[in-house]
Design a protein around this motif. Structure first.
Motif, PDB file in Angstrom:
ATOM      1  N   GLY A 197       0.975  -0.904  -0.182  1.00  0.00           N
ATOM      2  CA  GLY A 197      -0.114   0.228  -0.029  1.00  0.00           C
ATOM      3  C   GLY A 197       0.790   1.141   0.259  1.00  0.00           C
ATOM      4  O   GLY A 197       0.464   2.021   0.273  1.00  0.00           O
ATOM      5  N   ILE A 198       1.762   0.882  -0.464  1.00  0.00           N
ATOM      6  CA  ILE A 198       2.563   2.463  -0.705  1.00  0.00           C
ATOM      7  C   ILE A 198       2.664   3.251  -1.424  1.00  0.00           C
ATOM      8  O   ILE A 198       2.217   3.122  -2.491  1.00  0.00           O
ATOM      9  CB  ILE A 198       4.154   2.020  -0.871  1.00  0.00           C
ATOM     10  N   ALA A 218      17.464  -4.253  -7.015  1.00  0.00           N
ATOM     11  CA  ALA A 218      16.524  -4.535  -7.743  1.00  0.00           C
ATOM     12  C   ALA A 218      15.152  -3.781  -6.984  1.00  0.00           C
ATOM     13  O   ALA A 218      14.753  -3.503  -5.588  1.00  0.00           O
ATOM     14  CB  ALA A 218      16.253  -5.943  -7.574  1.00  0.00           C
ATOM     15  N   LEU A 219      14.120  -3.014  -7.507  1.00  0.00           N
ATOM     16  CA  LEU A 219      13.380  -2.229  -6.570  1.00  0.00           C
ATOM     17  C   LEU A 219      12.112  -3.071  -6.898  1.00  0.00           C
ATOM     18  O   LEU A 219      11.175  -3.162  -8.047  1.00  0.00           O
ATOM     19  CB  LEU A 219      13.120  -1.270  -8.079  1.00  0.00           C
ATOM     20  N   ARG A 220      11.278  -3.622  -6.238  1.00  0.00           N
ATOM     21  CA  ARG A 220       9.741  -4.930  -6.457  1.00  0.00           C
ATOM     22  C   ARG A 220       9.262  -3.607  -5.388  1.00  0.00           C
ATOM     23  O   ARG A 220       8.052  -3.756  -4.782  1.00  0.00           O
ATOM     24  CB  ARG A 220       9.620  -6.238  -5.896  1.00  0.00           C
ATOM     25  N   LEU A 221       7.959  -3.084  -6.305  1.00  0.00           N
ATOM     26  CA  LEU A 221       7.194  -2.276  -6.312  1.00  0.00           C
ATOM     27  C   LEU A 221       6.074  -2.805  -6.300  1.00  0.00           C
ATOM     28  O   LEU A 221       4.793  -1.576  -6.537  1.00  0.00           O
ATOM     29  CB  LEU A 221       7.359  -0.285  -6.100  1.00  0.00           C
ATOM     30  N   GLN A 222       5.166  -4.180  -6.744  1.00  0.00           N
ATOM     31  CA  GLN A 222       4.238  -4.545  -7.557  1.00  0.00           C
ATOM     32  C   GLN A 222       3.110  -4.864  -6.561  1.00  0.00           C
ATOM     33  O   GLN A 222       3.765  -4.618  -5.359  1.00  0.00           O
ATOM     34  CB  GLN A 222       4.314  -5.448  -8.442  1.00  0.00           C
ATOM     35  N   HIS A 223       1.870  -4.273  -7.260  1.00  0.00           N
ATOM     36  CA  HIS A 223       0.972  -3.806  -6.423  1.00  0.00           C
ATOM     37  C   HIS A 223       0.938  -2.630  -5.390  1.00  0.00           C
ATOM     38  O   HIS A 223       1.021  -3.351  -4.289  1.00  0.00           O
ATOM     39  CB  HIS A 223       0.107  -5.180  -5.779  1.00  0.00           C
ATOM     40  N   ASN A 224       0.633  -1.452  -5.914  1.00  0.00           N
ATOM     41  CA  ASN A 224       0.862  -0.483  -4.650  1.00  0.00           C
ATOM     42  C   ASN A 224       0.684   0.672  -4.961  1.00  0.00           C
ATOM     43  O   ASN A 224      -0.833   1.037  -5.818  1.00  0.00           O
ATOM     44  CB  ASN A 224       2.501  -0.360  -3.932  1.00  0.00           C
ATOM     45  N   GLU A 225       0.136   2.190  -4.488  1.00  0.00           N
ATOM     46  CA  GLU A 225      -0.457   2.746  -5.586  1.00  0.00           C
ATOM     47  C   GLU A 225       0.743   4.433  -5.507  1.00  0.00           C
ATOM     48  O   GLU A 225      -0.015   5.453  -5.592  1.00  0.00           O
ATOM     49  CB  GLU A 225      -1.213   4.117  -3.978  1.00  0.00           C
ATOM     50  N   HIS A 244      23.074   1.374  -9.153  1.00  0.00           N
ATOM     51  CA  HIS A 244      23.365   0.404 -10.398  1.00  0.00           C
ATOM     52  C   HIS A 244      22.127  -1.431 -10.236  1.00  0.00           C
ATOM     53  O   HIS A 244      22.060  -2.150 -11.049  1.00  0.00           O
ATOM     54  CB  HIS A 244      24.883  -0.886  -9.611  1.00  0.00           C
ATOM     55  N   CYS A 245      20.618  -0.502 -10.415  1.00  0.00           N
ATOM     56  CA  CYS A 245      19.789  -0.922  -9.711  1.00  0.00           C
ATOM     57  C   CYS A 245      19.456  -2.285 -11.476  1.00  0.00           C
ATOM     58  O   CYS A 245      19.438  -1.602 -12.269  1.00  0.00           O
ATOM     59  CB  CYS A 245      18.587  -0.521  -9.949  1.00  0.00           C
ATOM     60  N   GLN A 246      19.171  -3.425 -11.484  1.00  0.00           N
ATOM     61  CA  GLN A 246      18.518  -4.123 -12.475  1.00  0.00           C
ATOM     62  C   GLN A 246      17.323  -4.868 -12.975  1.00  0.00           C
ATOM     63  O   GLN A 246      17.268  -4.905 -13.778  1.00  0.00           O
ATOM     64  CB  GLN A 246      19.551  -5.152 -12.444  1.00  0.00           C
ATOM     65  N   ILE A 247      16.723  -3.993 -11.684  1.00  0.00           N
ATOM     66  CA  ILE A 247      15.134  -4.645 -12.018  1.00  0.00           C
ATOM     67  C   ILE A 247      14.135  -3.395 -11.424  1.00  0.00           C
ATOM     68  O   ILE A 247      14.366  -3.230 -10.523  1.00  0.00           O
ATOM     69  CB  ILE A 247      14.869  -5.490 -11.705  1.00  0.00           C
ATOM     70  N   LEU A 248      13.303  -3.177 -12.166  1.00  0.00           N
ATOM     71  CA  LEU A 248      12.273  -2.108 -12.023  1.00  0.00           C
ATOM     72  C   LEU A 248      10.959  -2.826 -12.180  1.00  0.00           C
ATOM     73  O   LEU A 248      10.503  -3.086 -13.112  1.00  0.00           O
ATOM     74  CB  LEU A 248      12.513  -1.152 -12.578  1.00  0.00           C
ATOM     75  N   ASP A 249      10.058  -3.421 -10.590  1.00  0.00           N
ATOM     76  CA  ASP A 249       8.862  -3.796 -11.374  1.00  0.00           C
ATOM     77  C   ASP A 249       7.946  -2.953 -10.553  1.00  0.00           C
ATOM     78  O   ASP A 249       7.736  -2.905  -9.203  1.00  0.00           O
ATOM     79  CB  ASP A 249       9.402  -4.923 -10.520  1.00  0.00           C
ATOM     80  N   LEU A 250       7.258  -2.547 -11.687  1.00  0.00           N
ATOM     81  CA  LEU A 250       5.864  -1.083 -10.976  1.00  0.00           C
ATOM     82  C   LEU A 250       4.828  -2.198 -11.506  1.00  0.00           C
ATOM     83  O   LEU A 250       3.895  -0.923 -11.536  1.00  0.00           O
ATOM     84  CB  LEU A 250       6.270   0.041 -11.559  1.00  0.00           C
ATOM     85  N   ARG A 251       4.333  -3.530 -11.029  1.00  0.00           N
ATOM     86  CA  ARG A 251       3.359  -3.950 -11.530  1.00  0.00           C
ATOM     87  C   ARG A 251       2.261  -3.449 -11.118  1.00  0.00           C
ATOM     88  O   ARG A 251       2.017  -3.057 -10.078  1.00  0.00           O
ATOM     89  CB  ARG A 251       3.590  -5.336 -12.654  1.00  0.00           C
ATOM     90  N   ASN A 252       0.877  -3.287 -11.530  1.00  0.00           N
ATOM     91  CA  ASN A 252       0.144  -2.677 -10.619  1.00  0.00           C
ATOM     92  C   ASN A 252       0.072  -1.222  -9.914  1.00  0.00           C
ATOM     93  O   ASN A 252      -0.754  -1.469  -8.730  1.00  0.00           O
ATOM     94  CB  ASN A 252      -0.857  -3.997 -10.346  1.00  0.00           C
ATOM     95  N   ASN A 253      -0.034  -0.432 -10.432  1.00  0.00           N
ATOM     96  CA  ASN A 253       0.076   0.616  -9.947  1.00  0.00           C
ATOM     97  C   ASN A 253      -0.837   2.135 -10.082  1.00  0.00           C
ATOM     98  O   ASN A 253      -1.356   1.299 -11.289  1.00  0.00           O
ATOM     99  CB  ASN A 253       1.358   0.654  -9.165  1.00  0.00           C
ATOM    100  N   LYS A 254       0.018   2.809 -10.373  1.00  0.00           N
ATOM    101  CA  LYS A 254      -0.818   4.062 -11.072  1.00  0.00           C
ATOM    102  C   LYS A 254      -0.385   5.452 -11.993  1.00  0.00           C
ATOM    103  O   LYS A 254      -0.722   6.308 -11.583  1.00  0.00           O
ATOM    104  CB  LYS A 254      -1.606   4.873 -10.104  1.00  0.00           C
TER     105      LYS A 254
END
Length: 778
Positions: A197-198, A218-225, A244-254
């Motif tokens: 819910g971030i 890696a940034l895994r921030l999926q299913h948030n706001e 040097h972040c290699q993965i950005l996951d923002l699935r199902n956000n706004k």
């Protein structure tokens, strides 16, 4: 000195802000950025610093201003300020020296022909094996091409000469030089806030400071706001290789198209980010187009992203068209997922143009559940003809119909197994390390190199390399699948075919089944939820009896209510030597039909799983089939090892029958006085022409010793004899041993005096095997 003061001041300010709690640098900066341009002037920066520490000294503030605005143009950018604010640390001389030495080691490793001893001797003027401080400075400056500050230089000198006696020997220099590892990577962790819910504020205050310190892999921030403001903050931290972040996951956000634009700008200047997941965000066509701008090859390069997930993002034809245009020539992108969007024929056509480009390196493309019709599917199908890199294509849920199937069939027809590298192969001939063997390898490699250069001078011929094709729910009828089935007869690459939920009847499945009798590559076939019954099952049973490659067959949702349908399928299963999984769920299978399968399973030694859910079966019959499946099965690994032998045996049997027919026909002709004596050379030539059309030339690999030990390839046609082949092979160099050609028909060596009467394609097939005579004697 001014830089040291500035760094100490920033560290002091940051510690004070963090101690106070709730500090947000972006908000503090924005309070004085009145026009929202992302920059502030000197007076406003002074106010920012004083708002945190009111009693900050004037010289400290001036040092910070000089650090961020060395040319005194009056502007300080937020992104640069934030990166330094969060990353600056007060370093002692040891830390400075170590970091400088890492740079020296890395720079030296990139210089071609660099020798440490030679570099040291060049500045050892008197040749006594030691250098002074001034001479060592010249050595270091020479390696770094002058890119080192006075403070760093002094710290390095102290590292090399801790007792400060003024002389550094080569042994001391070498010991310190190689004691610094250039492979040590900063320890980074995964930032995982999945479904917490971030929102944007949490991203700004909690995540961005750590990201700017380069603490996340890696940034895994999926299913948030998280919205556009959060995406902008992340983009600012990622830009210009600062993270040097290699993965950005923002699935199902706004995130919308505005946030996608920020991320696209960051991707164009970041070479570390490899995976981007933005599915289920409404970035629309405009956002996809802006994001793809980073994929366009320019003089400065392009995005290093290899996986791009944009499922269900509302992308339309216009956005997909821009994406296709921007991806032309991109060699980094390997996997792209665009399912559940609104892409139509125009977008599919643009993506097909990107796939047709010879520099395209995409491995998998998912376009399922879009709005692509026949014309768009046709263009995608034709693009496969000249793309050998694409291995997986999913078009399920698009009504591409039979029109697209004709294009797919044309692209996939006659495709043979391909080498990973282009041109001719040059492998080692035998796995030995003797000097004689190395000479052989060098001679052969030299000749192959010449042949390869000649071949590359001509036009390149690319082949479809597709391994997986998903066309479920595409409105395909029997006519379309018949075209595809015809191409499968000669296709030796496709491994998985999914044709579920189409409009196939018995005729379509019969066409597929007949292709399976000749196809030796297909591993998985899914044809569930089509309208076929007894006639199709009879053909499938016949195919299973002959096929030696299929591992998975799914016919769930078909009609096995008639016992004869189950009998035909079970008889084929009993004779099959490869199938491991069979799905017959929802087939209206009765107890009588299942009894046939029980009998087949008891005979079959390979089947590991049988799925039979939702059938009107009695508990007794279910118990019977479950008991039959408990028998020990052949291990899958052993099964795969035996599959190639079974395929060759099947091929040999077919050719032996054809040879017998030819001999019988020749004898009858002789008895009837049509020919006084049978011309064996003419008979062999006619046999070869039935395998290869007259005038057609192909490249045939040549192996020496073991089958996979390929020396190279020679060009042959239907008239090329083994004697001609020997002449071509001998041009490569001396193989060192007397050898013979091995017949693909009976596995026996062919006598040398027979070589002028025997044809390559008929007697050796599409792969020439050479065996040393001393092996054959043993």
């Amino acid at each position: 000195m001014s830089a040291e003061i500035a760094i100490k001041t920033l560290v002091h300010v940051r510690e004070a802000a963090e101690a106070a709690g709730g500090f947000n640098l972006k908000h503090a900066f924005a309070n004085f950025d009145l026009d929202g341009g992302g920059t502030i002037d000197h007076d406003e920066l002074t106010k920012v610093l004083l708002s945190i520490i009111p009693d900050l000294a004037y010289d400290e503030i001036l040092a910070v201003i000089d650090m961020f605005d060395p040319n005194h143009d009056g502007e300080v950018a937020y992104v640069e300020f934030a990166h330094t604010f969060y990353n600056c640390e007060v370093q002692d001389n040891k830390v400075k020296a170590r970091k400088a030495m890492v740079r020296i080691r890395r720079m030296a490793s990139t210089q071609k022909g660099f020798h440490l001893k030679e570099a040291f001797r060049r500045f050892d003027k008197d040749g006594d094996g030691s250098v002074s401080h001034d001479e060592l400075k010249v050595v270091i400056s020479d390696i770094l091409m002058g890119d080192i500050s006075e403070d760093e230089m002094q710290a390095v000198i102290e590292m090399f000469d801790p007792n400060n006696d003024g002389d550094i020997s080569y042994a001391e220099f070498r010991q310190v030089f190689y004691s610094i590892s250039i492979d040590q990577e900063k320890q980074r962790e995964v930032c995982d806030h999945t479904n917490k819910g971030i929102d944007d504020e949490f991203v700004e205050m909690t995540i961005i400071p750590h990201l700017m310190r380069d603490e996340y892999s890696a940034l895994r921030l999926q299913h948030n706001e998280v919205g556009d403001a959060g995406a902008e903050e992340i983009a600012g931290a990622l830009c210009e290789d600062k993270s040097h972040c290699q993965i950005l996951d923002l699935r199902n956000n706004k995130v919308t198209d505005k946030g996608a634009k920020f991320l696209g700008d960051a991707l164009s200047t970041n070479v570390y980010l490899a995976e981007v997941y933005l599915s289920y965000n409404q970035i629309l066509g405009a956002g996809a187009a802006a994001l793809s701008e980073s994929f366009t090859p320019t003089t400065g390069g392009f995005s290093a992203v290899t996986i791009l997930d944009l499922r269900s993002c509302g992308i339309d034809d216009e956005g997909a068209a821009v994406m296709g245009k921007n991806m032309v020539g991109n060699t980094a992108l390997k996997h792209i997922y665009l399912s559940a969007n609104r892409i139509g024929d125009a977008g599919a056509t643009a993506l097909a143009e990107a796939l047709q480009n010879e520099r395209c390196k995409m491995y998998s493309v998912n376009l399922s559940n879009n709005m692509i019709r026949g014309q768009g599917g046709k263009m995608i199908g034709y693009s496969l003809k000249c793309n050998k890199e694409l291995k997986e294509l999913i078009m399920s849920g698009n009504k591409i119909g039979d029109l697209a199937m004709s294009a797919f069939a044309e692209s996939m027809e006659g495709v043979d197994e391909q080498d990973e590298s282009e041109g001719l192969e040059s492998h080692a001939m035998m796995d030995t390390g003797s000097g004689k063997q190395k000479k052989k390898e060098a001679a052969v490699a030299s000749q192959l190199g010449d042949d390869a250069s000649k071949k590359e001078a001509g036009p390149k011929v690319l082949q479809c390399g597709l391994r997986v094709l998903g066309i479920a729910g595409c409105g395909i009828t029997d006519n379309g699948i018949a075209d595809l089935g015809g191409s499968l007869r000669t296709n030796k690459v496709l491994g998985t075919l999914d044709v579920r939920c189409n409009e196939l009847t018995d005729d379509g499945i019969v066409a597929l089944a007949r292709s399976l009798e000749e196809n030796t590559q297909l591993r998985e076939l899914y044809c569930a939820d089509n309208s076929f019954g007894a006639s199709a099952c009879q053909s499938l049973g016949s195919a299973l009896a002959r096929n030696v490659s299929l591992l998975t067959l799914d016919i769930s949702g078909s009609n096995l209510s008639k016992t004869q349908a189950a009998v035909s399928l079970a008889e084929g299963l009993a004779k099959n030597m490869s199938l491991q999984q069979l799905n017959i769920s929802r087939t209206k299978l009765t107890d009588d039909g299942m009894k046939e399968f029980c009998t087949a399973v008891e005979t079959n030694v390979c089947l590991e799983h049988m799925i039979f859910h939702c059938n009107p079966l009695s508990k007794k019959q279910i118990a019977s089939i479950e008991y039959a499946m408990t028998r020990e099965r052949t291990q899958a690994a052993k099964l795969l090892d035996d599959m190639e032998d079974s395929r060759l045996k099947r091929r040999q049997e077919m050719k032996e029958r054809e040879i017998a027919r030819k001999i019988k026909a020749a004898a009858e002709a002789k008895e009837n006085g049509q020919e006084a004596e049978v011309d064996e050379h003419a008979v062999a030539q006619r046999q070869t022409q039935e395998v290869l059309e007259p005038g057609t030339k192909i490249w045939v690999p040549v192996s020496f010793g073991r089958r996979n030990n390929v020396l190279g390839k020679i060009e042959v046609d239907s008239t090329t004899t083994l004697g001609n082949a020997r002449e071509k092979i001998e041009k490569w160099g001396d193989l060192g041993d007397e050898y013979a050609f091995v017949s693909v028909n009976d596995g026996e060596a062919i006598a040398k005096e027979e070589e002028t009467k025997r044809q390559v394609v008929w007697d050796c097939g599409r792969h020439i095997l050479l065996r040393p005579l001393n092996w054959l004697e043993l």
